[in-house]
Design a protein around this motif. Structure first.
Motif, PDB file in Angstrom:
ATOM      1  N   GLN A   1       0.860  -1.179   0.074  1.00 14.45           N
ATOM      2  CA  GLN A   1       0.007  -0.002   0.122  1.00 14.45           C
ATOM      3  C   GLN A   1       0.694   1.263  -0.049  1.00 14.45           C
ATOM      4  OE1 GLN A   1      -3.195  -0.174   2.898  1.00 14.45           O
ATOM      5  NE2 GLN A   1      -3.752  -2.153   2.359  1.00 14.45           N
ATOM      6  N   TYR A   2       2.044   1.272  -0.713  1.00 13.48           N
ATOM      7  CA  TYR A   2       2.688   2.491  -0.776  1.00 13.48           C
ATOM      8  C   TYR A   2       2.623   2.950  -2.276  1.00 13.48           C
ATOM      9  CZ  TYR A   2       5.132   1.760   3.589  1.00 13.48           C
ATOM     10  OH  TYR A   2       5.199   1.503   5.144  1.00 13.48           O
TER      11      TYR A   2
ATOM     12  N   LEU B   1       2.492   7.280  -5.983  1.00 12.19           N
ATOM     13  CA  LEU B   1       2.840   7.069  -4.260  1.00 12.19           C
ATOM     14  C   LEU B   1       1.541   7.133  -3.645  1.00 12.19           C
ATOM     15  CD1 LEU B   1       5.705   7.290  -5.230  1.00 12.19           C
ATOM     16  CD2 LEU B   1       6.098   8.532  -3.233  1.00 12.19           C
ATOM     17  N   THR B   2       1.265   6.655  -2.399  1.00 14.98           N
ATOM     18  CA  THR B   2       0.156   6.671  -1.646  1.00 14.98           C
ATOM     19  C   THR B   2       0.596   7.924  -0.480  1.00 14.98           C
ATOM     20  OG1 THR B   2       0.664   5.317   0.086  1.00 14.98           O
ATOM     21  CG2 THR B   2      -0.543   4.299  -2.189  1.00 14.98           C
ATOM     22  N   SER B   3      -0.666   8.099   0.199  1.00 15.71           N
ATOM     23  CA  SER B   3      -0.205   9.129   1.104  1.00 15.71           C
ATOM     24  C   SER B   3       0.391   8.713   2.445  1.00 15.71           C
ATOM     25  CB  SER B   3      -1.588   9.727   1.758  1.00 15.71           C
ATOM     26  OG  SER B   3      -2.452   8.723   2.068  1.00 15.71           O
ATOM     27  N   ASP B   4       0.867   7.362   2.103  1.00 12.15           N
ATOM     28  CA  ASP B   4       1.688   6.783   3.623  1.00 12.15           C
ATOM     29  C   ASP B   4       2.874   7.394   3.725  1.00 12.15           C
ATOM     30  OD1 ASP B   4      -0.196   5.008   4.352  1.00 12.15           O
ATOM     31  OD2 ASP B   4       1.024   3.167   4.059  1.00 12.15           O
ATOM     32  N   PHE B   5       3.457   8.055   2.590  1.00 14.74           N
ATOM     33  CA  PHE B   5       4.779   8.632   2.408  1.00 14.74           C
ATOM     34  C   PHE B   5       4.591   9.866   3.101  1.00 14.74           C
ATOM     35  CE2 PHE B   5       5.608   5.624  -1.028  1.00 14.74           C
ATOM     36  CZ  PHE B   5       6.798   5.150  -0.662  1.00 14.74           C
ATOM     37  N   LEU B   6       3.452  10.724   3.131  1.00 17.23           N
ATOM     38  CA  LEU B   6       2.884  11.827   3.606  1.00 17.23           C
ATOM     39  C   LEU B   6       2.961  11.670   5.136  1.00 17.23           C
ATOM     40  CD1 LEU B   6       2.057  14.892   3.470  1.00 17.23           C
ATOM     41  CD2 LEU B   6      -0.318  14.129   3.241  1.00 17.23           C
ATOM     42  N   ARG B   7       2.367  10.514   5.703  1.00 15.29           N
ATOM     43  CA  ARG B   7       2.232  10.324   7.039  1.00 15.29           C
ATOM     44  C   ARG B   7       3.680  10.063   7.632  1.00 15.29           C
ATOM     45  NH1 ARG B   7       2.806   5.456   9.264  1.00 15.29           N
ATOM     46  NH2 ARG B   7       2.513   4.246   7.207  1.00 15.29           N
ATOM     47  N   LEU B   8       4.600   9.437   6.888  1.00 12.19           N
ATOM     48  CA  LEU B   8       5.884   9.010   7.358  1.00 12.19           C
ATOM     49  C   LEU B   8       6.887  10.419   7.731  1.00 12.19           C
ATOM     50  CD1 LEU B   8       6.648   5.693   5.326  1.00 12.19           C
ATOM     51  CD2 LEU B   8       6.238   5.915   7.640  1.00 12.19           C
ATOM     52  N   GLY B   9       6.451  11.287   6.425  1.00  8.99           N
ATOM     53  CA  GLY B   9       7.279  12.206   6.548  1.00  8.99           C
ATOM     54  C   GLY B   9       6.877  13.368   7.466  1.00  8.99           C
ATOM     55  N   TYR B  10       5.467  13.407   7.847  1.00  9.10           N
ATOM     56  CA  TYR B  10       4.688  14.144   8.920  1.00  9.10           C
ATOM     57  C   TYR B  10       5.529  13.955  10.124  1.00  9.10           C
ATOM     58  CZ  TYR B  10       1.589  16.070  12.046  1.00  9.10           C
ATOM     59  OH  TYR B  10       0.700  16.776  13.095  1.00  9.10           O
ATOM     60  N   TRP B  11       5.352  12.679  10.603  1.00  9.80           N
ATOM     61  CA  TRP B  11       5.699  12.222  11.603  1.00  9.80           C
ATOM     62  C   TRP B  11       7.385  12.167  12.144  1.00  9.80           C
ATOM     63  CZ3 TRP B  11       2.772  12.396  15.635  1.00  9.80           C
ATOM     64  CH2 TRP B  11       1.334  11.892  15.545  1.00  9.80           C
ATOM     65  N   ASN B  12       8.079  12.147  10.853  1.00 11.92           N
ATOM     66  CA  ASN B  12       9.224  12.537  11.160  1.00 11.92           C
ATOM     67  C   ASN B  12       9.723  13.892  11.467  1.00 11.92           C
ATOM     68  OD1 ASN B  12      12.192  11.822  10.560  1.00 11.92           O
ATOM     69  ND2 ASN B  12      11.797  13.311   8.894  1.00 11.92           N
ATOM     70  N   ARG B  13       8.931  14.722  10.931  1.00  6.95           N
ATOM     71  CA  ARG B  13       9.165  16.369  11.067  1.00  6.95           C
ATOM     72  C   ARG B  13       8.591  16.664  12.509  1.00  6.95           C
ATOM     73  NH1 ARG B  13       6.505  20.643   7.356  1.00  6.95           N
ATOM     74  NH2 ARG B  13       4.594  19.711   8.278  1.00  6.95           N
ATOM     75  N   TYR B  14       7.318  16.209  12.680  1.00  3.31           N
ATOM     76  CA  TYR B  14       6.780  16.628  13.874  1.00  3.31           C
ATOM     77  C   TYR B  14       7.395  15.969  15.254  1.00  3.31           C
ATOM     78  CZ  TYR B  14       2.785  17.237  17.391  1.00  3.31           C
ATOM     79  OH  TYR B  14       2.052  17.825  18.130  1.00  3.31           O
TER      80      TYR B  14
END
Length: 252
Positions: free
Chosen positions: A53-54, A64-77
């Motif tokens: 599901q990537y 790309l799916t929004s899973d990459f957005l989730r990973l990037g968001y949490w890495n930054r946050y």
């Protein structure tokens, strides 16, 4: 126990991901042709990413799916630096009307991890996740100036000093002089060195142990960032903002 994947297999997977991003979606055949890989190899990697599901698929085109957005968001946050800097970043954008960015160094490159857009900001190629050579813009130079000499040597040996515009510093001796000035003044300037028609000013964020954690910067067009704003007002604003971030970053 899952088998250990060969390094080349991982390289192929991430090359596919990067190519899909660059093309804003791609099919098996064009990926295989661009990467010079057998279609069967590309198919196996793409289908695996899809099943995990990537990737999404529509009419044979993968994205790309929004899973990459989730990973990037949490890495930054979850970065302490981001938590300490976000309010100042927003204030800088509101106060100047321009772009304000938070940049870090990763693998010898400058990476923008957060950007706030002021009311007057013009649509240019500045976004979260943008990678730059450290020597080509104020936020990168502000970081480069406070790295160890050995680390600076290593970065330049690896990435060189490529030219982005006619104003880019590509001479090592001139760059060393520039970094010395940045250390003395505690801020960096970029006068159309990365983007023609754009200026940027940046200040480093230093932690209590003296290590540079990143930089705060403001970007704007040369017709609005006049010499007084460029060399006096914006450096003062960024120095104050960086000082606040440093206090928050180092607060127990």
């Amino acid at each position: 126990m899952a088998p250990k994947l060969p390094v080349n297999s991982l390289r192929t997977t991430f090359a596919i991901i990067e190519e899909i991003v660059d093309r804003n979606g791609a099919g098996i055949a064009e990926l295989a042709e661009t990467l010079e890989k057998p279609k069967s190899t590309v198919y196996d990697h793409v289908v695996s990413l899809y099943e995990l599901q990537y990737l999404t698929r529509e009419d044979g085109t993968y994205r790309l799916t929004s899973d990459f957005l989730r990973l990037g968001y949490w890495n930054r946050y979850n970065r302490t630096l981001y938590q300490a800097a976000i309010n100042e970043l927003q204030r800088l954008a509101a106060d100047t009307g321009e772009y304000a960015s938070l940049t870090v160094e990763e693998h010898g490159r400058a990476v923008i991890i957060a950007t706030e857009e002021g009311e007057q900001a013009i649509p240019v190629h500045i976004f979260d996740g943008l990678k730059m050579n450290l020597h080509t813009a104020a936020p990168g130079k502000a970081i480069l100036a406070f790295l160890s000499p050995d680390r600076v040597d290593e970065i330049i040996e690896t990435h060189g000093l490529p030219k982005r515009t006619t104003n880019t510093i590509t001479d090592r001796e001139r760059l060393d002089t520039e970094l010395e000035r940045i250390r003395a003044d505690n801020y960096a300037l970029d006068d159309e060195e990365r983007l023609t028609g754009m200026r940027s000013v940046a200040a480093p964020v230093i932690d209590r142990s003296g290590r540079v954690q990143g930089s705060l910067s403001v970007y704007g067009p040369t017709n609005r960032i006049d010499d007084h704003l460029f060399t006096e007002e914006l450096p003062d604003k960024l120095l104050r903002a960086a000082n606040i971030v440093e206090v928050l970053l180092n607060y127990d």
